[in-house]
Design an enzyme around this catalytic site. Structure first.
Site, mmCIF file in Angstrom:
data_model
loop_
_atom_site.group_PDB
_atom_site.id
_atom_site.type_symbol
_atom_site.label_atom_id
_atom_site.label_comp_id
_atom_site.label_asym_id
_atom_site.label_seq_id
_atom_site.Cartn_x
_atom_site.Cartn_y
_atom_site.Cartn_z
ATOM 1 N N HIS A 48 0.829 -1.211 0.000
ATOM 2 C CA HIS A 48 0.000 0.000 0.000
ATOM 3 C C HIS A 48 0.864 1.262 0.000
ATOM 4 O O HIS A 48 0.782 2.089 0.907
ATOM 5 C CB HIS A 48 -0.960 -0.007 1.191
ATOM 6 C CG HIS A 48 -2.013 -1.077 1.094
ATOM 7 N ND1 HIS A 48 -1.929 -2.275 1.746
ATOM 8 C CD2 HIS A 48 -3.173 -1.108 0.386
ATOM 9 C CE1 HIS A 48 -2.993 -3.010 1.451
ATOM 10 N NE2 HIS A 48 -3.762 -2.333 0.630
ATOM 11 N N ASN A 49 1.670 1.405 -1.027
ATOM 12 C CA ASN A 49 2.625 2.521 -1.115
ATOM 13 C C ASN A 49 2.247 3.463 -2.274
ATOM 14 O O ASN A 49 1.205 3.290 -2.910
ATOM 15 C CB ASN A 49 4.043 1.948 -1.302
ATOM 16 C CG ASN A 49 4.079 0.941 -2.445
ATOM 17 O OD1 ASN A 49 3.461 1.166 -3.492
ATOM 18 N ND2 ASN A 49 4.783 -0.168 -2.266
ATOM 19 N N PHE A 50 3.124 4.420 -2.529
ATOM 20 C CA PHE A 50 2.828 5.435 -3.548
ATOM 21 C C PHE A 50 2.672 4.822 -4.951
ATOM 22 O O PHE A 50 1.888 5.299 -5.766
ATOM 23 C CB PHE A 50 3.926 6.509 -3.527
ATOM 24 C CG PHE A 50 3.673 7.654 -4.464
ATOM 25 C CD1 PHE A 50 2.533 8.450 -4.345
ATOM 26 C CD2 PHE A 50 4.585 7.961 -5.468
ATOM 27 C CE1 PHE A 50 2.293 9.517 -5.210
ATOM 28 C CE2 PHE A 50 4.365 9.033 -6.338
ATOM 29 C CZ PHE A 50 3.216 9.804 -6.206
ATOM 30 N N HIS A 52 1.383 1.898 -5.588
ATOM 31 C CA HIS A 52 0.021 1.344 -5.641
ATOM 32 C C HIS A 52 -0.977 2.478 -5.927
ATOM 33 O O HIS A 52 -1.882 2.321 -6.748
ATOM 34 C CB HIS A 52 -0.319 0.638 -4.319
ATOM 35 C CG HIS A 52 -1.773 0.290 -4.180
ATOM 36 N ND1 HIS A 52 -2.416 -0.628 -4.993
ATOM 37 C CD2 HIS A 52 -2.737 0.761 -3.332
ATOM 38 C CE1 HIS A 52 -3.692 -0.705 -4.642
ATOM 39 N NE2 HIS A 52 -3.915 0.133 -3.642
ATOM 40 N N HIS A 88 -6.800 7.201 -1.978
ATOM 41 C CA HIS A 88 -7.573 6.142 -1.318
ATOM 42 C C HIS A 88 -6.842 5.299 -0.280
ATOM 43 O O HIS A 88 -7.485 4.613 0.515
ATOM 44 C CB HIS A 88 -8.217 5.237 -2.381
ATOM 45 C CG HIS A 88 -7.301 4.153 -2.848
ATOM 46 N ND1 HIS A 88 -6.282 4.361 -3.735
ATOM 47 C CD2 HIS A 88 -7.226 2.849 -2.498
ATOM 48 C CE1 HIS A 88 -5.635 3.237 -3.934
ATOM 49 N NE2 HIS A 88 -6.177 2.300 -3.195
ATOM 50 N N ASP A 198 -8.882 -0.526 -7.751
ATOM 51 C CA ASP A 198 -8.117 -0.911 -6.562
ATOM 52 C C ASP A 198 -7.611 -2.350 -6.648
ATOM 53 O O ASP A 198 -6.551 -2.672 -6.128
ATOM 54 C CB ASP A 198 -9.007 -0.720 -5.316
ATOM 55 C CG ASP A 198 -8.206 -0.682 -4.028
ATOM 56 O OD1 ASP A 198 -6.966 -0.517 -4.089
ATOM 57 O OD2 ASP A 198 -8.819 -0.794 -2.944
HETATM 58 N N1 PCG Z 1 -5.404 -12.169 -4.275
HETATM 59 C C1 PCG Z 1 -5.246 -10.877 -4.556
HETATM 60 N N2 PCG Z 1 -5.751 -9.967 -3.741
HETATM 61 C C2 PCG Z 1 -5.593 -8.669 -4.041
HETATM 62 C C3 PCG Z 1 -4.873 -8.247 -5.163
HETATM 63 N N3 PCG Z 1 -4.861 -6.891 -5.188
HETATM 64 C C4 PCG Z 1 -5.544 -6.506 -4.112
HETATM 65 N N4 PCG Z 1 -5.976 -7.567 -3.402
HETATM 66 C C5 PCG Z 1 -6.742 -7.539 -2.144
HETATM 67 O O1 PCG Z 1 -7.844 -6.672 -2.345
HETATM 68 C C6 PCG Z 1 -7.854 -5.720 -1.294
HETATM 69 C C7 PCG Z 1 -8.414 -4.383 -1.663
HETATM 70 O O2 PCG Z 1 -8.397 -3.563 -0.493
HETATM 71 P P1 PCG Z 1 -7.039 -3.379 0.323
HETATM 72 O O3 PCG Z 1 -6.169 -2.434 -0.455
HETATM 73 O O4 PCG Z 1 -7.329 -3.066 1.716
HETATM 74 O O5 PCG Z 1 -6.335 -4.849 0.302
HETATM 75 C C8 PCG Z 1 -6.384 -5.539 -0.926
HETATM 76 C C9 PCG Z 1 -5.920 -6.971 -0.996
HETATM 77 O O6 PCG Z 1 -6.240 -7.648 0.199
HETATM 78 C C10 PCG Z 1 -4.315 -9.231 -6.028
HETATM 79 O O7 PCG Z 1 -3.683 -8.957 -7.044
HETATM 80 N N5 PCG Z 1 -4.535 -10.533 -5.671
HETATM 81 ZN ZN ZN Z 2 -5.704 0.325 -2.548
#
Ligand code: PCG
Ligand code: ZN
Length: 223
Positions: A48-50, A52, A88, A198
């Site tokens: 959850h960095n920049f 992302h 977000h 997301d």
């Molecule tokens: N399995 C899987 N989960 C993902 C992926 N990208 C996001 N997620 C999940 O989807 C969630 C979306 O909300 P969050 O960012 O809190 O945390 C994220 C992860 O837990 C991915 O590529 N694969």
């Molecule tokens: Zn996110």
């Protein structure tokens, strides 16, 4: 492969490309300041960095063009969508809501276990926007600001995955009679689009998607 400074320029280009600079009289220096503050308030953690933040925003930007949303929604809605994507996950520390709630962290206590992280990301966004020098909305009318604030709050809070079925079912229920002139319909669509963006890593080429999954797992393990 991009440097953080280059990413900030790319984000700036998205605001310019979607005509937000002209439509909302956003001064380039203020936009740069805003994006720098956003960059500063993403943490250096595996997922959850920049970067992302950038991926999600780029996907949102791509979807807006791909679906020709400019011809169907007004610029306020589009500004809400892009800015929500940018903000977000602000100040995500790498510990998910379940952790926050179980460990009774400061965030869980502050937000009474209700989407503690998403509430926090959103609050940080408006903290950045409270400072005149980084307030990209400073030339908006009171009503415009009100509407945009309401929209951003809705979008960021919609990224809590515990609300996934609730939001998806709402979307499914309006889909057959979807109407762009209906405010509620547009709001659900905006929530769906930020959710799609997301979790869109898996829709990218394997060589991009796979390292992101490793980052996510690493963040989970650290927790
Ligand atoms: N399995 C899987 N989960 C993902 C992926 N990208 C996001 N997620 C999940 O989807 C969630 C979306 O909300 P969050 O960012 O809190 O945390 C994220 C992860 O837990 C991915 O590529 N694969
Ligand atoms: Zn996110």
């Amino acid at each position: 492969q991009w440097e953080d400074a280059e990413i900030m320029v790319l984000l700036q280009v998205m605001y310019t490309d979607l005509d937000f600079i002209a439509a909302f009289n956003i001064e380039p220096a203020v936009l740069q300041h805003f994006l720098f503050e956003v960059y500063r308030r993403y943490n250096n953690i595996p997922f959850h960095n920049f970067k992302h933040c950038f991926c999600v925003t780029q996907m949102m930007y791509g979807l807006i063009w791909l679906t020709d949303l400019k011809s169907k929604m007004d610029s306020e809605d589009l500004l809400i969508m892009l800015t929500s994507a940018v903000c977000h996950d602000l100040d995500h520390a790498g510990y998910n809501n379940a952790y926050q709630i179980n460990a009774r962290t400061e965030l869980a206590l502050r937000y009474n276990d209700i989407s503690p992280l998403e509430n926090h990301h959103c609050a940080i966004a408006f903290e950045i926007l409270e400072k005149t020098e980084s307030n990209i909305f400073r030339n908006l009318s009171m009503n415009q600001y009100k509407r945009i604030r309401e929209g951003i709050i809705k979008c960021i809070l919609a990224t809590d995955m515990t609300r996934h079925n609730e939001i998806l079912n709402k979307f499914k229920s309006i889909l057959t009679a979807f109407d762009f002139t209906n405010k509620e319909h547009r709001e659900v669509l905006m929530m769906i689009l930020i959710k799609v963006s997301d979790i869109s890593n898996e829709a990218r080429p394997m060589e991009v998607a796979e390292p992101w999954l490793d980052c996510l797992l690493q963040e989970f393990y650290n927790q």
